[in-house]
Design a protein around this motif. Structure first.
Motif, PDB file in Angstrom:
ATOM      1  N   VAL A  60       0.877  -1.167   0.000  1.00 40.47           N
ATOM      2  CA  VAL A  60       0.000   0.000   0.000  1.00 40.47           C
ATOM      3  C   VAL A  60       0.916   1.219   0.000  1.00 40.47           C
ATOM      4  CG1 VAL A  60      -1.736   1.316   1.257  1.00 40.47           C
ATOM      5  CG2 VAL A  60      -1.850  -1.194   1.239  1.00 40.47           C
ATOM      6  N   ILE A  61       0.700   2.127  -0.962  1.00 36.19           N
ATOM      7  CA  ILE A  61       1.598   3.280  -1.105  1.00 36.19           C
ATOM      8  C   ILE A  61       0.795   4.579  -1.076  1.00 36.19           C
ATOM      9  CG2 ILE A  61       3.290   4.422  -2.612  1.00 36.19           C
ATOM     10  CD1 ILE A  61       3.927   1.616  -3.770  1.00 36.19           C
ATOM     11  N   ALA A  62       1.095   5.431  -0.108  1.00 32.73           N
ATOM     12  CA  ALA A  62       0.515   6.776  -0.085  1.00 32.73           C
ATOM     13  C   ALA A  62       1.461   7.695  -0.856  1.00 32.73           C
ATOM     14  CB  ALA A  62       0.368   7.260   1.350  1.00 32.73           C
ATOM     15  N   THR A  63       0.892   8.628  -1.611  1.00 31.08           N
ATOM     16  CA  THR A  63       1.729   9.501  -2.444  1.00 31.08           C
ATOM     17  C   THR A  63       1.570  10.962  -2.031  1.00 31.08           C
ATOM     18  OG1 THR A  63      -0.067   9.708  -4.055  1.00 31.08           O
ATOM     19  CG2 THR A  63       1.550   7.966  -4.454  1.00 31.08           C
ATOM     20  N   GLY A  64       2.538  11.776  -2.370  1.00 31.84           N
ATOM     21  CA  GLY A  64       2.420  13.219  -2.169  1.00 31.84           C
ATOM     22  C   GLY A  64       1.349  13.774  -3.110  1.00 31.84           C
ATOM     23  N   GLY A  65       0.660  14.817  -2.642  1.00 34.65           N
ATOM     24  CA  GLY A  65      -0.470  15.350  -3.409  1.00 34.65           C
ATOM     25  C   GLY A  65      -0.148  15.801  -4.820  1.00 34.65           C
ATOM     26  N   GLY A  66       1.127  16.161  -5.065  1.00 33.39           N
ATOM     27  CA  GLY A  66       1.482  16.683  -6.387  1.00 33.39           C
ATOM     28  C   GLY A  66       2.101  15.652  -7.306  1.00 33.39           C
TER      29      GLY A  66
END
Ligand code: S3P
Length: 178
Positions: A77-83
């Motif tokens: 599971v990978i959370a990413t930066g908003g940009g």
């Protein structure tokens, strides 16, 4: 194979990608990673420092390298930066073999959730609401274009959100829970 695909969370600053991502990973017994944290580890410095010294361009260059690196592996599971979605190369990497979840929220919610924030350089100015409105306008089509699933985070506890996400994935990838 579906169950080996990364689950990638995209969405704006303050929507809860890290919190939800960690809980989702724990629920699925998967490893959790956050592109912002990996950028910081690889750099040996935090994001405010990177923006200060290298500018947003330096940060985006580092973010692209990390995106490529993390998407090369699977089952996380990978959370990413908003940009992250601003860069076509990142979008292609993410799209290649992931289940992409767009977490959405209203401008009011995002403003509220980031009100005390000091770690997001783009919001350290006199009118963070205007920044949030502008980035949402610019990025909404990119988030939606990339996502397999869109989940509104309004009026849902993290626990309920996890259940909704699992169900939505199961609706698309039927054997996901088996
Ligand atoms: C950014 C979002 C941040 C971080 C950086 C830039 C953006 O991540 O990558 O400050 O451009 O929206 P979060 O979405 O986790 O806050």
């Amino acid at each position: 194979m579906y169950s080996e695909q990364n689950i990638v969370l995209v969405g704006p600053m303050g929507v809860g990608k890290t919190t939800i991502g960690k809980a989702l990973a724990a629920h699925l017994n998967r490893e959790f990673l956050d592109t912002d944290r990996v950028v910081e580890e690889r750099t040996g410095a935090d994001i405010p420092w990177i923006f200060d010294v290298e500018g947003e361009i330096g940060f985006r260059r580092r973010e692209e390298a990390v995106c490529k690196e993390l998407m090369a592996d699977s089952g996380r599971v990978i959370a990413t930066g908003g940009g992250i979605v601003l860069n076509e190369a990142n979008r292609a990497e993410i799209r290649r073999d992931s289940i992409v979840i767009f977490l959405s929220a209203t401008v009011d919610q995002l403003v509220e959730r980031t009100a005390k924030d000091t770690r997001r350089p783009l919001l350290q100015n006199s009118n963070p609401r205007a920044v949030i409105e502008k980035v949402l306008e610019e990025r909404l089509p990119l988030y939606q274009g990339l996502a397999d699933i869109e989940i509104s985070t309004e009026s849902s506890s993290p626990k309920h959100l996890i259940q909704r996400i699992i169900k939505a994935i199961g609706d698309i990838y039927e054997p996901f829970n088996s």
